[in-house]
Design a protein around this motif. Structure first.
Motif, PDB file in Angstrom:
ATOM      1  N   ARG A 182       2.386   4.618   0.870  1.00 22.92           N
ATOM      2  CA  ARG A 182       2.459   5.356   2.138  1.00 22.92           C
ATOM      3  C   ARG A 182       2.613   6.848   1.848  1.00 22.92           C
TER       4      ARG A 182
ATOM      5  N   PHE B 199      -5.435   7.500  12.097  1.00 24.12           N
ATOM      6  CA  PHE B 199      -4.290   7.224  11.235  1.00 24.12           C
ATOM      7  C   PHE B 199      -3.024   7.518  12.043  1.00 24.12           C
ATOM      8  N   LYS B 200      -1.893   7.077  11.541  1.00 25.08           N
ATOM      9  CA  LYS B 200      -0.645   7.235  12.284  1.00 25.08           C
ATOM     10  C   LYS B 200      -0.243   8.709  12.385  1.00 25.08           C
TER      11      LYS B 200
ATOM     12  N   MET C  22       0.841  -1.199   0.000  1.00 17.97           N
ATOM     13  CA  MET C  22       0.000   0.000   0.000  1.00 17.97           C
ATOM     14  C   MET C  22       0.878   1.251   0.000  1.00 17.97           C
TER      15      MET C  22
ATOM     16  N   MET D 164      -7.282   7.617   3.887  1.00 18.15           N
ATOM     17  CA  MET D 164      -6.778   6.556   4.769  1.00 18.15           C
ATOM     18  C   MET D 164      -7.384   5.189   4.443  1.00 18.15           C
TER      19      MET D 164
ATOM     20  N   GLU E 242      -1.788   4.205   3.125  1.00 16.56           N
ATOM     21  CA  GLU E 242      -1.280   4.268   4.496  1.00 16.56           C
ATOM     22  C   GLU E 242      -0.881   5.716   4.781  1.00 16.56           C
TER      23      GLU E 242
ATOM     24  N   VAL F 154       0.506   8.761   7.199  1.00 16.01           N
ATOM     25  CA  VAL F 154       1.246   9.212   8.382  1.00 16.01           C
ATOM     26  C   VAL F 154       1.159  10.730   8.397  1.00 16.01           C
TER      27      VAL F 154
END
Length: 305
Positions: free
Chosen positions: A3, A40-41, A1, A22, A26, A28
């Motif tokens: 990022r 999400f991160k 996926m 999201m 992925e 961040v």
């Protein structure tokens, strides 16, 4: 996926970008500490601290970076030109260089306000910018810094509206909240712009990155209108009293930073390179209203606690 690292993730564009993408990417998000419960991160750090840009890129190892970080309040930029230059010019150039070194796709968010608004009709990407204030000048200089460091970078000149964490970041929220509380407000009749629903901005950005577009693009709505007319459209969609919006000239306002009268931007280059038309204003306004009905503004506020 794939990022994606999103800087300025707690801003209006950043939070909607992360929330929208999201499901398929992925995410961040970089944040200085506002977001405590995001789905999400989160990488908590201040981009202006020494070594942070290199550290986050080496740790997260993103495929794409979308730089939404900026000092975007025009009055704040006039009052603190040094911070505006650091955030809007120096930092984007630094990030563009770091991404090029690591072969990371880099998208930088700029503004329609790089133009002085004196042209009749639509501005194209070939028209010469002429910034009127500190914000627009530092954002234009940021474009130059990015392209000087990374000729594969993508720059999107935007104008968007949507729901924000604070509820105070977009013109649509201003009109909605005041009208919903039966407050009389003003709308400028002599400032033309091309508003785009922020989720349409986000989806289009993702398509641009997937196609590996580079250079400067106008990523705005397809329908120019005055700020006053925009308010009227909001009122009508939400069933609020449009007569509470008083038509007004920006020349009679007490704003410090100068604003351009005409920011109608052509999206022909972008729609041509994407091979598809950009979404209509009415479609975006419908989604904005639907989000309100579904409790989205309250939902994202939960990210703060």
């Amino acid at each position: 996926m794939t990022r994606i690292l999103v800087t300025g993730v707690s801003g209006l564009l950043g939070i909607n970008l992360a929330h929208e993408l999201m499901r398929d990417f992925e995410i961040v998000g970089m944040d200085r500490g506002k977001l405590m419960n995001a789905p999400f991160k989160i990488w908590k750090a201040d981009l202006l601290d020494a070594g942070v840009v290199d550290a986050v890129l080496d740790s997260v190892r993103p495929d794409w970076v979308i730089n939404c970080a900026a000092l975007a309040n025009l009055e704040d930029c006039e009052n603190n030109s040094s911070l505006a230059r650091t955030l809007n010019t120096d930092l984007p150039g630094q990030m563009a260089k770091a991404c090029k070194f690591r072969d990371i796709s880099f998208a930088h968010i700029s503004t329609d306000a790089v133009f002085d608004g004196t042209k009749e009709g639509f501005y194209t990407e070939n028209d010469a910018p002429n910034p009127l204030g500190v914000y627009s000048q530092t954002k234009l200089d940021g474009e130059y810094a990015v392209m000087n460091e990374n000729n594969n970078a993508m720059i999107a000149r935007v104008n968007f509206y949507g729901w924000s964490l604070s509820g105070k970041r977009s013109l649509a929220e201003f009109f909605h909240h005041n009208l919903a509380n039966h407050k009389s407000i003003s709308g400028f009749t002599d400032v033309t712009f091309c508003p785009m629903f922020v989720n349409h901005t986000v989806r289009t950005l993702a398509k641009m990155l997937e196609k590996k577009l580079s250079g400067v693009y106008h990523l705005v709505g397809t329908q120019p209108m005055s700020k006053y007319q925009f308010g009227v459209e909001i009122a009508r969609k939400f069933g609020l009293n449009e007569n509470d919006i008083q038509p007004k000239s920006i020349n009679s306002s007490n704003l410090t930073a100068r604003r351009s009268h005409n920011l109608a931007l052509s999206t022909h280059r972008l729609s041509t390179d994407l091979g598809e038309s950009l979404p209509e204003f009415s479609t975006g306004l419908g989604e904005f209203f639907a989000q309100y009905q579904q409790g989205f503004p309250q939902n994202i506020k939960g990210y703060l606690v």
